[in-house]
Scaffold this motif. Structure first.
Motif, short mmCIF file in Angstrom:
data_model
loop_
_atom_site.label_atom_id
_atom_site.label_comp_id
_atom_site.label_asym_id
_atom_site.label_seq_id
_atom_site.Cartn_x
_atom_site.Cartn_y
_atom_site.Cartn_z
N SER A 367 0.82 -1.21 0.00
CA SER A 367 0.00 0.00 0.00
C SER A 367 0.85 1.25 0.00
N VAL A 368 1.90 1.25 0.83
CA VAL A 368 2.79 2.42 0.89
C VAL A 368 3.47 2.63 -0.46
N ASP A 369 3.95 1.52 -1.07
CA ASP A 369 4.61 1.63 -2.38
C ASP A 369 3.64 2.19 -3.43
N GLU A 370 2.40 1.70 -3.40
CA GLU A 370 1.42 2.15 -4.38
C GLU A 370 1.09 3.64 -4.18
N GLN A 371 0.90 4.04 -2.91
CA GLN A 371 0.58 5.43 -2.65
C GLN A 371 1.77 6.33 -2.99
N TYR A 372 2.97 5.83 -2.76
CA TYR A 372 4.16 6.61 -3.11
C TYR A 372 4.24 6.79 -4.64
N ARG A 373 3.90 5.72 -5.39
CA ARG A 373 3.90 5.81 -6.85
C ARG A 373 2.85 6.81 -7.33
N ILE A 374 1.65 6.73 -6.76
CA ILE A 374 0.57 7.64 -7.15
C ILE A 374 0.93 9.08 -6.80
N LEU A 375 1.55 9.24 -5.62
CA LEU A 375 1.95 10.58 -5.20
C LEU A 375 2.95 11.18 -6.17
#
Length: 506
Positions: A367-375
């Motif tokens: 989840s953190v990786d995905e949110q970091y990518r989206i950010l």
């Protein structure tokens, strides 16, 4: 070491560029010492004379939740210009193991010399603020003596004359007299508010009247022509209190403005208010509500606050109730109250199940990786848009300069447009610089495991304060309707929670 950055500027001759410069200096400081920046906080156009700043308070909550080990600010006065608030908040940080460092003031507060320097700078910052406030208060006091306003919107029932003195607004004065007459006849706040709304009266903000709007109006001595100035000046602890008793700085000016209510009626109302205060319900004990201020009404959008009620057998029950319904009456919102213990147990159970177990590490990391990518993707798109705007402004500026080279200086209106483009360019460049350096570093699995252990221990401690911090770390919003509970977590991989404890989503 995991750190957070804090920047602030007040409204006196400073702009957003000040935030950018402060954060740049803090980032360079962290890079020099090898610190990892997890989050940045910035309060724009906010005074440092108190700590009532949204981003600052969020930072303090995150510090108490254990999100970082140190806060880095540009200078001491960015944290605050009041000694009480500064040392109080510093003590809060020390209590949860969070340090303070200042990028532009290279001293170590843990040494005797560094502590002396720190104390000196805090004192100087407070002196600057208080001396400025003293000069402002001189002018405000003189305005009060002359019966003039010191700014802000006039009290309901009044309007300002061109010379800044008070005039009676005859239409609203009718509403003021109705408030006092109905109260003396035994009407409650909700009944009075309903009558005012039916007659078309509105508060100074254009809203309908509610019961919270009326109490202060009934207490206000300006309605009998008495002006009170300075009653809410800062107390020794740096706070303000509109209900503070008269003190040495209070200035009472009889006949300082036109009266709307006669003194006899006003005195009778004050006596009746005191009688009602003494006969209020006995259920006045303060209770802990773990989910405030995260709970909202799904029907009207208002916050849901904690209320307590004893049944006929004396058993106490706690609820979350729509605050708009409480203020404006039961016919305003159809939502039901929610048992506090049931809702709190449900949310804590979901946090344990979804986040605080060994199997959650991989999901959280994904989840953190995905949110970091989206950010990063969103930041790139936003930066691209800002740079496109910058290029368009630069094109206008260059065209203007080419015109000057060929034809000479244009008229005043064209020059004003040029100055506007220059100002817009400066703001765009400042925003681009802030966006380019605002993406936090990704977290490792080891750090996430460390947080899971920390939050699990906090829940197990049973401390209400610790549990509230854990809930705030994982939950962003809870919406309650008559038949559903929706929970928004701070990790997008998970879905919503219904009233039977089920969780929708992946």
């Amino acid at each position: 070491m995991i750190v957070a950055l804090y920047a602030r500027y007040s409204s006196d001759n400073q702009r957003v560029e000040s935030i950018v410069a402060q954060l740049r200096a803090c980032r360079e400081y962290c890079q020099k010492y090898g610190y990892t920046i997890i989050k940045e906080y910035a309060d724009e156009a906010m005074t440092g004379t108190n700590d009532n700043r949204p981003q600052f308070q969020q930072m303090m909550r995150d510090a108490e939740a254990g999100m970082f080990e140190m806060i880095v600010a540009h200078k001491v006065d960015r944290i605050g210009r009041d000694e009480f608030d500064y040392y109080y908040n510093r003590h809060r940080l020390e209590a949860c193991g969070v340090g303070l460092a200042f990028a532009a003031q290279g001293f170590d507060v843990s040494t005797p010399e560094g502590a002396l320097m720190n104390n000196t700078l805090v004192g100087l910052a407070a002196y600057y603020s208080r001396n400025l406030a003293k000069e402002v208060q001189k002018g405000q006091r003189e305005n009060a003596l002359q019966g003039k306003t010191n700014g802000g919107k006039p009290l309901f029932g009044y309007k300002y004359a061109p010379d800044k003195t008070y005039l009676v607004d005859e239409h609203e004065a009718e509403g003021v007299r109705m408030i006092f007459d109905m109260y003396l006849q035994g009407a409650g706040y909700l009944e009075i508010a309903s009558a005012l709304n039916e007659r078309g009266f509105r508060t100074r903000r254009g809203n309908k009247f509610g019961k919270n709007s009326l109490h202060e109006l009934l207490r206000n001595r300006r309605y009998i022509g008495t002006v009170v100035w300075g009653h809410n000046t800062k107390m020794p602890n740096g706070k303000r209190n509109n209900h503070r008793p008269p003190h040495k700085d209070t200035l009472v000016i009889p006949d300082g403005c036109p009266a709307i209510i006669d003194k006899e009626t006003f005195a009778l109302v004050q006596e009746k208010m005191e009688q009602r205060r003494k006969h209020r319900g006995m259920c006045t004990a303060r209770h802990t509500y773990l989910l405030t201020p995260l709970v909202f009404c799904a029907h009207c959008g208002a916050a849901m606050g904690g209320v307590a009620h004893r049944n006929q057998y004396g058993v106490l029950y706690r609820y979350y109730r729509c605050q708009r319904k409480t203020r404006m009456g039961t016919d305003i919102c159809p939502n039901h109250s929610m048992r506090a213990d049931v809702l709190e147990d449900l949310i804590i159970g979901q946090i344990r199940k979804l986040f605080l177990n060994p199997d959650a590490v991989e999901k959280l990391m994904a989840s953190v990786d995905e949110q970091y990518r989206i950010l990063k993707e969103n930041d790139c798109k936003s930066l691209e848009g800002l740079k496109t705007k910058k290029a368009a402004v630069m094109k206008k500026i260059n065209s203007y300069l080419e015109y000057i080279e060929e034809y000479g200086m244009p008229d005043r209106i064209a020059h004003q447009r040029y100055q506007g483009w220059i100002s817009e360019l400066e703001k765009l460049e400042a925003e681009i610089s802030r966006r380019e350096a605002s993406v936090p570093a990704p977290l490792s699995r080891a750090v996430i495991r460390q947080y899971i252990d920390k939050y699990s221990n906090a829940l197990a401690s049973g401390s209400a304060g610790n549990i509230k911090n854990v809930i705030a770390a994982f939950v962003s919003k809870i919406k309650i309707s008559r038949d559903e509970i929706s929970v928004s977590f701070k990790f997008r991989v998970f879905g919503s929670c219904t009233d039977d404890g089920a969780v929708d989503g992946t």
